[in-house]
Design a protein around this motif. Structure first.
Motif, short mmCIF file in Angstrom:
data_model
loop_
_atom_site.label_atom_id
_atom_site.label_comp_id
_atom_site.label_asym_id
_atom_site.label_seq_id
_atom_site.Cartn_x
_atom_site.Cartn_y
_atom_site.Cartn_z
N SER A 85 -52.58 -83.49 -22.45
CA SER A 85 -53.23 -84.80 -22.37
C SER A 85 -52.66 -85.80 -23.38
CB SER A 85 -54.76 -84.67 -22.56
OG SER A 85 -55.31 -83.84 -21.56
N ARG A 86 -51.43 -85.60 -23.76
CA ARG A 86 -50.74 -86.50 -24.68
C ARG A 86 -49.62 -87.21 -23.92
NH1 ARG A 86 -50.15 -85.43 -30.10
NH2 ARG A 86 -47.87 -85.43 -29.86
N PRO A 87 -49.18 -88.40 -24.42
CA PRO A 87 -48.04 -89.06 -23.78
C PRO A 87 -46.80 -88.16 -23.79
CG PRO A 87 -49.16 -90.56 -25.28
CD PRO A 87 -49.77 -89.20 -25.50
N VAL A 88 -46.13 -88.09 -22.64
CA VAL A 88 -44.99 -87.18 -22.51
C VAL A 88 -43.78 -87.69 -23.28
CG1 VAL A 88 -43.33 -86.25 -20.85
CG2 VAL A 88 -45.76 -86.27 -20.30
N GLY A 89 -43.54 -89.00 -23.24
CA GLY A 89 -42.33 -89.57 -23.82
C GLY A 89 -42.08 -89.19 -25.26
N PRO A 90 -42.99 -89.48 -26.19
CA PRO A 90 -42.74 -89.14 -27.59
C PRO A 90 -42.49 -87.66 -27.84
CG PRO A 90 -44.57 -90.67 -27.41
CD PRO A 90 -44.24 -90.25 -26.03
N ASP A 91 -43.26 -86.80 -27.15
CA ASP A 91 -43.08 -85.35 -27.34
C ASP A 91 -41.71 -84.90 -26.83
OD1 ASP A 91 -45.56 -85.16 -28.47
OD2 ASP A 91 -46.56 -84.38 -26.68
N MET A 92 -41.29 -85.40 -25.66
CA MET A 92 -40.00 -85.00 -25.11
C MET A 92 -38.84 -85.53 -25.94
SD MET A 92 -39.79 -82.95 -22.57
CE MET A 92 -40.87 -82.11 -21.42
N LEU A 93 -38.96 -86.75 -26.44
CA LEU A 93 -37.88 -87.32 -27.26
C LEU A 93 -37.78 -86.60 -28.60
CD1 LEU A 93 -38.29 -91.13 -26.50
CD2 LEU A 93 -36.56 -89.55 -25.61
N THR A 94 -38.92 -86.18 -29.15
CA THR A 94 -38.88 -85.37 -30.38
C THR A 94 -38.19 -84.04 -30.11
OG1 THR A 94 -40.92 -86.39 -31.19
CG2 THR A 94 -40.29 -84.29 -32.16
N ALA A 95 -38.54 -83.40 -28.98
CA ALA A 95 -37.90 -82.15 -28.62
C ALA A 95 -36.40 -82.35 -28.38
CB ALA A 95 -38.56 -81.56 -27.37
N LEU A 96 -36.03 -83.48 -27.75
CA LEU A 96 -34.61 -83.78 -27.51
C LEU A 96 -33.86 -83.93 -28.83
CD1 LEU A 96 -32.28 -84.54 -25.59
CD2 LEU A 96 -33.07 -86.92 -25.76
N SER A 97 -34.46 -84.56 -29.82
CA SER A 97 -33.79 -84.74 -31.11
C SER A 97 -33.47 -83.40 -31.76
CB SER A 97 -34.66 -85.60 -32.04
OG SER A 97 -35.84 -84.90 -32.41
#
Length: 315
Positions: A85-97
Motif C-alpha cells: 500500500s505504498r507508492p511503487v515509484g520511490p521503492d522501485m527506484l531505490t531498489a534500482l539504485s
C-alpha cells in the motif's frame, strides 16, 4: 557523430521503451489476478469490488486502460503497491539504485582486471601467461553464477570469515560495512564478466596487432609502447564496449539470482517478490524500469563507440 544521429538514437530509445511498455501492460493484463480483489482483500463485498473496478477503470477497453496507465507512468506515477500500500515509484527506484551500484561496481572491477590480462595474454601468446588467462576464462564461463556464489561464500564467508555472507548496507550510511557487504556479490558477477571480456580482449588485441596499420607504425620506428597504447589498444577496446553493453542484459537478468542468494534488496529481488505476491503495479514498474535501463545503456554504448573510433560516421 552528428546531432541528427543522436536525435535518431534518442527517438529509437523512446520507441523501444514505449513498445516494451505495451508488452508489459499486455502481459500483466492476462495474469490471473484481480486488482480490485487484491486491493480490498477476500472479505470485500461484490458492491465494493464493483465500485473499485469502476474507479480504476478496469471495465474500460484495454487501449483506454493502457493510455491511462502509460500517462501516469510517463509522468512518474507508478501507482500504489497491492502488497505494501505504498507508492511503487520511490521503492522501485531505490531498489534500482542498489542494483545499479552492484552492476557498476562489477563492471569497473571487470575492466580493471580483464583488459590488462587480455592484453598480456595476447602479447604472450602460447606462453604460460596466455595459458593461465585462458584457463581462468574457461572456468569463469563454465561455472553458473549460483555455483560461483556458493563457492565464494563458503570460502570467504564461512571458512575464512573475511566477508559477510548476506545482507546489504548502503555505503552512504557506513562506507566500510557497505563495501564489505558488496564484495561477495560483486566478485561473483565479476568472475563471469571477466571471463567474457578477457577472451574478447585477447582475441581483438591479437587481430589488431596483426593488422597492416600496426605493421606500418612499427616500420616508422614508433616505440612498442606507443604502438600498443596509442594505436592497438584503442581499436581493440571497441568490441569490449559492445560486449559490456550486452552484458548489461545479463546483469539485469542474472543479477536477480545474485540478489536472492546474497539477500540484496535490489530491483531484481523486488520484481521477484512482486511476481510471487501478484502485485501488478510493482511488476509493471519493475519490468519497465529494467527495460528502460537496458535501452539507455545501449544508447550510451553507441556514444562510447563513436568516441573511441572517430572513423565511424553515423550520418
Amino acid at each position: 557523430m552528428s546531432l541528427a544521429w543522436f536525435a535518431r538514437r534518442l527517438l529509437l530509445m523512446i520507441y523501444t521503451v514505449v513498445v516494451v511498455s505495451m508488452l508489459v501492460f499486455a502481459i500483466t493484463q492476462i495474469l490471473p489476478a484481480d486488482a480490485a480483489q487484491s486491493l480490498l482483500g477476500e472479505n470485500a463485498t461484490p458492491e465494493m469490488l464493483a465500485a473499485l473496478r469502476a474507479k480504476l477503470g478496469l471495465g474500460d477497453p484495454a487501449w483506454q486502460q493502457y493510455l491511462h496507465w502509460a500517462g501516469r507512468i510517463f509522468s512518474g506515477d507508478f501507482g500504489i503497491s497491492m502488497r505494501t500500500s505504498r507508492p511503487v515509484g520511490p521503492d522501485m527506484l531505490t531498489a534500482l539504485s542498489r542494483s545499479l551500484l552492484l552492476a557498476v561496481a562489477s563492471i569497473v572491477v571487470t575492466l580493471i582486471v580483464a583488459v590488462p590480462l587480455g592484453v598480456i595474454a595476447a602479447l604472450r601468446q602460447g606462453r604460460l601467461a596466455d595459458t593461465g588467462v585462458s584457463l581462468i576464462a574457461y572456468l569463469g564461463v563454465s561455472l553458473p553464477e549460483f555455483v560461483t556464489a556458493t563457492l565464494l561464500a563458503l570460502l570467504l564467508a564461512d571458512t575464512l570469515h573475511w566477508l559477510p555472507a548476506t545482507g546489504y548496507v548502503s555505503p552512504l550510511e557506513n562506507f566500510g560495512d557497505g563495501i564489505s557487504h558488496l564484495a561477495l556479490p560483486v566478485l561473483t558477477i565479476s568472475v563471469i564478466l571477466i571471463a567474457h571480456v578477457m577472451r574478447m580482449m585477447r582475441s581483438e588485441t591479437l587481430d589488431v596487432l596483426r593488422s597492416d596499420y600496426i605493421r606500418a607504425a612499427r616500420l616508422k620506428g614508433l616505440p612498442e609502447r606507443s604502438v600498443l597504447f596509442r594505436h592497438a589498444l584503442r581499436n581493440a577496446l571497441l568490441p569490449v564496449v559492445t560486449i559490456i553493453a550486452l552484458d548489461v542484459g545479463y546483469l539485469l537478468g542474472g543479477i536477480i539470482v545474485i540478489e536472492e542468494i546474497f539477500a540484496i534488496p535490489g530491483i531484481g529481488r523486488a520484481l521477484m517478490v512482486a511476481i510471487t505476491a501478484r502485485d501488478l503495479p510493482s511488476i509493471q514498474a519493475g519490468a519497465l524500469i529494467m527495460a528502460a535501463t537496458y535501452a539507455v545503456t545501449n544508447t550510451l554504448a553507441d556514444l562510447a563507440y563513436a568516441v573511441l573510433d572517430p572513423r565511424i560516421r553515423y550520418d
